[in-house]
Structures are given as C-alpha cells and as structure tokens.
Scaffold this active site. Structure first.
Site, short mmCIF file in Angstrom:
data_model
loop_
_atom_site.label_atom_id
_atom_site.label_comp_id
_atom_site.label_asym_id
_atom_site.label_seq_id
_atom_site.Cartn_x
_atom_site.Cartn_y
_atom_site.Cartn_z
CD GLU A 273 42.55 41.44 45.16
OE1 GLU A 273 42.01 42.33 44.46
OE2 GLU A 273 43.63 40.92 44.87
CD GLU B 153 42.40 40.45 40.21
OE1 GLU B 153 42.89 41.30 39.45
OE2 GLU B 153 41.41 40.67 40.91
C1 GLA Z 1 42.72 43.48 41.53
C2 GLA Z 1 44.12 43.18 41.99
C3 GLA Z 1 44.56 44.02 43.13
C4 GLA Z 1 44.12 45.44 42.95
C5 GLA Z 1 42.64 45.47 42.76
C6 GLA Z 1 42.08 46.88 42.64
O1 GLA Z 1 41.78 42.81 42.21
O2 GLA Z 1 44.29 41.83 42.33
O3 GLA Z 1 45.98 43.94 43.20
O4 GLA Z 1 44.75 45.97 41.83
O5 GLA Z 1 42.34 44.82 41.57
O6 GLA Z 1 40.68 46.89 42.50
#
Ligand code: GLA
Ligand code: ZN
Length: 686
Positions: A308, A150
């Site tokens: 995710e 991210e």
């Molecule tokens: C992001 C991060 C993860 C986690 C999620 C929690 O997507 O990539 O590591 O922290 O948020 O929602």
C-alpha cells in the site's frame, strides 16, 4: 490458484467492492484493464460481510468477485479478513476489547478493536480463515494470502487483564524464576522485587517512570504475541491451501515502532509493506528512500512487495496535502528503485462513505475522467515497461545497522536525552550517503556483514555481545565501521555495560567516554580538526580540513567527555563543557578501521566524515557527478544486466550525465539523461 503476475511489475491495490453496488464492479474491471492493474487485495475488512452471524457465512458475493477477477486475469491477494472483528463478536464477548494503559476500553466503532492476547478472538479468527482457505484454496484467481492487516497498527500495546496473564506466562517462559526476572529487570531498586509471577503487571499507568526492562519486555511480548496469531493463521493456510505464498503487510514508516520486523520477516513468503508520506516530515523523499532500504533489508535483499501507498492525499493527518501530479509515479518508482517489484495502493476506488472517504485512491471521486486517473494509467504503462527489472536486486556496499529492540530500549523512560533518537541518526547517515550517490542497505546486526565494505552503527544503544563481536570482526576483516554516539551502551536486559562508554565498542574504537553531555534542542557545539594523534596520521586530513585546529563544522544533539585510548583523534569539541574532548576518532584494526562519532554533525560535516570513510573503503557513487537533488540507485539481475534508477527529487528539470537505454521512453540517452521536475528515468546499462 495462479502465479503472481510476471513479465511486468505487478500493479494494483486494495479492492473493497462490498462498498459498491454490483453495477460498479463491471465498470471497475474495465477501468482496471485501462490502468494496467494486474492484482487486487480483497477482503481486508470484510469479516462482518463474510460472517454476519456467528458461524453463518455469506461467501456468495466474494465468489462472484473472485470469479470476476479470474475472468479478468487479475491476480487476487486474498485477505483473511481478520483485521477487524464484526460487531456481533465484540457484543457477545466484550472481553475481546483492548484496553489502554489507563484501563480505558477501546470500543468498537472503528477498526482493530481486539486484544492481541484474547483466545476468543484467536478462535473466532481461525474459524474464519479455515472457511476461507477451504473455499478458495484452488480458485483460479487466488495468487497470495494476506493475513490480517498492519498488525499492531491500533491495538498494541493492550494493557487488559488477559494481556497481563499472558505476559506472566511469557515471562515465566523467558526467565523461569522470579529471581531471574528480578535480576533482568533490576528490581533491587525502587522496591520492585517480585516474589511471585502473579504480582507482575503490564506497564500500566504509574505515578512516575516505569521499570525500563519491564517496558522493553512488554514490547517484546507484544510483538511475539501478534506473531503467534500470524503463525496460527499461516499454519491453517499451509494445511488447507499449500503452495500459495503468504504475507502480511508491514508498516515500514517513520513513527511505527511496535513490531520487531526482523523476527517477522523470515516467516513471510514475500515481505510486503505499506508506506505513507507524512506531510510534516522534513526530507520527505529521503525518508521514502530510507524506508525502502529498511524493507529491502527485511527482505534479505530480495525483491519486495509494496502493498500500500497513496496516489495522492491521505486523510489521517491534521492537514492532508495532495501529491503534485507526477508525484504518484515519482513515489512508486522510488520504492521500485529500492527493490519493490509490486506497486500497490490503498485503495482502488475512493469511498463515498466511511472513515476513509477522504483518502485518495486509484479512481478518485472525480472519476476516471481526471488528471489523477490519467497518471494512474501512465504508471500502469510504466509497470509494464519495467517488467525486465523484476527479480533484480539493489546493489549496495554500505550497511546501516538497524534493530527494533535497540530502538525500543533507546526510547525507554528516563534516558539521558529523549531527543537522541536512533532513527534520526540512521536517516541522517542514509540521506548524506544518498546525496553523494551512494546506496546504503539498512540491515539487522545479525545480517551477513561480509557483503559490506562500510558498516554504520548508528545509536545502537542496546547491543548483544554476539552482535558487538560480529561488528568488530567485520572491521578486523577489512570493513570501515562507523559507530555513532550512544551505541553499545547496554546489554539485552538494558543493563549498562560498565567501565566507560561505549562499553560494547570501547576496545574496537579505542575510545573511552566517562560522561555524556546531551545538548538541548537548538544548542550547537563547534568542532575542530585535531592534531596528529597516537599514530602519525594527521586527524585534520582525514575529514576534509587542511590544518589542525581548523573549524570543521558544528555538532548538535550530543556531546561527551571522550578520550582516545588507542585511536587517532580527528575532531574535538571547540567549546562547551566538553571542550577539547574527542568528537571523532579512528582506529585501524586488522585490514579495516573503526571510526567513532560522538555528536550529530551538521550536514556538510557529516558528509565530510562519510566521504572520508567511503573513500577509505573504495566505495564510490553509482553515478559520478550526480546533480544535487537527484538520487541514483542500481539494480542488477542475476544474469549481470543492470539498470540505474535516476530519481529527480526537485521541482526543476535536471539533466544527468549518463548514457543508457531509457526503459520508460525507449530512447537512448547519449550522456544526457533528461529528467522532468520530479521525474524518473530507468536506464538499462550496456
Ligand atoms: C493503512 C491501512 C489501510 C488504510 C490506509 C490509509 O495502510 O492498511 O486500510 O487505512 O492505512 O492510509
Ligand atoms: Zn489485552
């Protein structure tokens, strides 16, 4: 190395075994098999566990986990572990730490505390990636590389001195001379003329509004800088681990606007994204589907990877409601309906400790003996059943144009209305079409527009000449094009296009706006059907009203003094300072038409406009007589087979009049596809 799982939709999530004793790893594998997990993402935040001291690596534990996964036939998406630097690195080189616009250091103790421009960070991270690639390039569990995590989530923009220097270099490359910079930034005003690049700063805290083009360029610079880091890692992987696909997880979520993903997407072997629901958002399921369409657009229509999302609650909102049971499957299959071929979560096992111990996971704190884990297992079975859908593409005849650079410019300082938000209009259109059963893609203005019969240009404030020409050409060639207010206003430097708004689209639309009158929050203006215009088409009939002067709804957010120069007026404002001005107009051009909408209409009025436009384009719903609250999306395979996803977004059971083979239940629905509350059916069409 091995291939990404096929024959079923890949299913799994982030696996962070370093949080757990080894005895749990074995149990994890058994539970993964029970749940039907076929991939894990390993090592996202493992830097301090892989390199506890500079240049001293401890790969033993990762070797063991990789071997365990290979044995268990679970594919590994191996992270390069560079998302969060270890304490030894930031202690030794505190210059790595990012700074806020006020000059405050963002200290370690959280994650991602690194400056995007730091050469020390870049070197240290590349050293780690090199080690990982050398060690694991041919490991039998390795199926994909996951660079960083991210990008930009917490450390962009950074305003430190390193970034200031890098920004100057970036500007020198872009503009060459300070004269060109001064022109682009409009520094003739407020005594901002630069005589040396050394004088230029990031848009740090100032007494009042920043120079908007400086802000816009700082966005561009930030996105480019991180893309440079991504490329640096990717090059190492391409050299040392050829043939293994590479991705980094985007964040196509409401509120995240920091990267120009249209520039990032072509550099991914497969586009992947993270999506989390924000509890306070109205129309949450519409947002879910909209972001799926955004991701699909970035992937160029190809299947994408949902890296995710969450099985239930997140932990980063003020209040974090759980998903209802059934909600796990509902949300993930909404992404699949929108083109995802992989279903991934953060994270496999809910943490006991640390910042995310209250975030849901595939294995909850309650353990495998829980209703949520039972649902996780049901989803695994669904992922297996849906294998036949993998590789197919979503069918859409409508495009909504979306450009992050236009979004940055539109949300710049000191605008006519801070409330006139680009995503708001784009999402309102997407939702309205969705409610009619019509699927829309969300694509960049540079996309191939010839694939679409309807093109919506929502609040595309900044537009290049080239993109404006492509949009006009699409109308000429037969598309119905809808342009909404505050589009085509400025060029790539965010200089206003003069001579009447919307400068870039004035000719195409046959309208001319002299002044805006944005509406205060809560204010509305009535809308009336217009009489016959220049051409002899009755405006009223084009949007659902029978007679001229009839009430056709209300507008909010925006109104303006708009006159038609070469178009049929369809709606006018009933009151307010712009009473009598044109709120909706249409101009025929070539074999298509261009429509202009000068306000944000209420839901019913917007639906009427879109119904008229899609009807004119001959675009119908995926399912006729779709019940309210159900979304229908079709995916089609290259060999012609097709599936209709029916997503029940309500809390009540609903029956949809549609026949097909229900892939999830194995039953043939004889014109009665029964959906449970919040349920999903996937019908293979005959
Ligand atoms: C992001 C991060 C993860 C986690 C999620 C929690 O997507 O990539 O590591 O922290 O948020 O929602
Ligand atoms: Zn910095």
């Amino acid at each position: 190395m091995r291939a990404w799982p096929t024959g079923r939709l890949a299913y799994g999530g982030d696996y962070n075994p370093e949080q757990w004793p080894r005895a749990i790893w074995r149990a994890d594998v058994d539970l993964m098999h029970r749940a039907g997990v076929s991939f894990v993402t390993l090592g996202v935040f493992s830097w301090s566990w892989l390199e506890p001291h500079k240049g001293e690596y401890e790969f033993g534990w990762l070797d063991d986990v990789m071997d365990l996964m290979a044995e268990a036939d679970i594919a590994v998406d191996l992270a390069t572990a560079t998302a969060s630097p270890p304490p030894w690195l930031t202690t030794a080189y505190p210059d790595i730490l990012p700074r806020t616009a006020d000059g405050v250091i963002m200290w370690p103790g959280s994650r991602q505390s690194w400056c995007p421009s730091s050469p020390i960070f870049a070197d240290a991270s590349r050293a780690l990636v090199t080690q990982l690639a050398q060690r694991y390039h041919s490991h039998p569990a390795l199926a994909m590389w996951h660079i960083s995590n991210e990008y930009a989530c917490h450390n962009l923009p950074c305003y430190c001195d390193t970034c200031a220097a890098a920004f100057r270099t970036w500007l020198q490359n872009r503009y060459g001379t300070t004269d060109a910079l001064n022109h682009a930034w409009g520094t003739a005003f407020w005594s901002q003329r630069y005589t040396d690049f050394e004088q230029v700063l990031p848009p740090r805290r100032t007494p009042t509004f920043h120079n908007p083009t400086q802000v816009l360029d700082y966005h561009r610079f930030g996105s480019d800088t991180l893309l440079g880091l991504y490329r640096g890692e990717r090059t190492i992987l391409a050299d040392l681990s050829p043939g293994v696909p590479v991705t980094t997880n985007f964040m196509t979520m409401t509120g995240f606007r920091l990267l120009d993903y249209n520039q990032w997407a072509p550099e991914q072997d497969v586009v992947s994204t993270d999506h989390y629901r924000v509890a306070a958002l109205p129309n949450a399921t519409a947002e879910l589907s909209f972001q799926g369409a955004v991701t699909r657009g970035l992937a160029g229509g190809a299947p994408w990877l949902l890296m995710e999302h969450s099985t239930s609650a997140v932990n980063w909102q003020p209040v974090n409601p759980a998903k209802p049971l059934g909600g796990t499957i509902h949300d993930s299959l909404t992404h699949v309906a929108n083109g995802a071929d992989t279903i991934g979560y953060f994270q496999w096992r809910a943490s006991r400790a640390g910042a995310e111990k209250w975030h849901s996971a595939l294995v909850p704190h309650a353990g495998a003996d829980s209703a949520r884990f039972a649902e996780v297992c049901r989803l695994g079975a669904a992922a297996a059943a849906l294998g036949e859908v993998a590789g197919s593409r979503v069918e859409a005849a409508v495009a909504i144009l979306y450009d992050f650079q236009a979004l940055w410019a539109a949300s710049g300082p000191a605008m006519p209305s801070a409330a006139a938000d680009y995503p708001e209009m784009a999402q309102a259109v997407h939702k309205s079409l969705r409610d009619m059963g019509i699927t829309a893609d969300v694509v960049h203005p540079s996309a191939d527009l010839s694939r679409y019969r309807v093109i919506v240009v929502p609040t595309l404030y900044l537009v290049t000449d080239e993109h404006a020409a492509a949009i006009a050409a699409a109308a000429e060639a037969g598309a119905q094009v809808l342009v909404t207010y505050f589009s085509g206003i400025s060029d790539e430097h965010d200089h206003i296009r003069l001579g009447g708004y919307p400068g870039a689209f004035r000719e195409l639309l046959g309208v001319r706006v002299e002044e805006f009158n944005p509406l205060l929050d809560g204010d509305e203006v009535g809308l009336l059907a217009a009489g016959p215009g220049r051409s002899n088409e009755a405006g009223a009939a084009a949007t659902g009203a029978d007679t001229a002067g009839a009430d056709v709804g209300t507008g909010r957010r925006w109104s303006e003094w708009c006159a038609v120069t070469d178009a049929a007026p369809l709606w006018t404002y009933a009151g307010g300072p712009c009473a009598g001005s044109v709120a909706l107009a249409r101009r025929h051009t070539g074999s298509g038409a261009a429509w202009y909408l000068g306000t944000l209409p209420d839901e019913a009025a917007l639906a009427n406009v879109l119904a008229s436009i899609t009807e004119a384009a001959g675009v119908g719903p995926v399912v006729a007589e779709l019940p309210v609250g159900v979304e229908a999306i079709r995916r089609r395979a290259a060999d012609g087979r097709s599936w209709v996803f029916l997503l029940n977004h309500t809390d009540d059971p609903i029956t949809v009049p549609l026949s097909g083979f229900d892939v999830l239940t194995g039953a043939v629905t004889d014109g009665h596809a029964a959906l449970t509350a919040g349920g999903v059916a996937v019908l293979r069409e005959e």
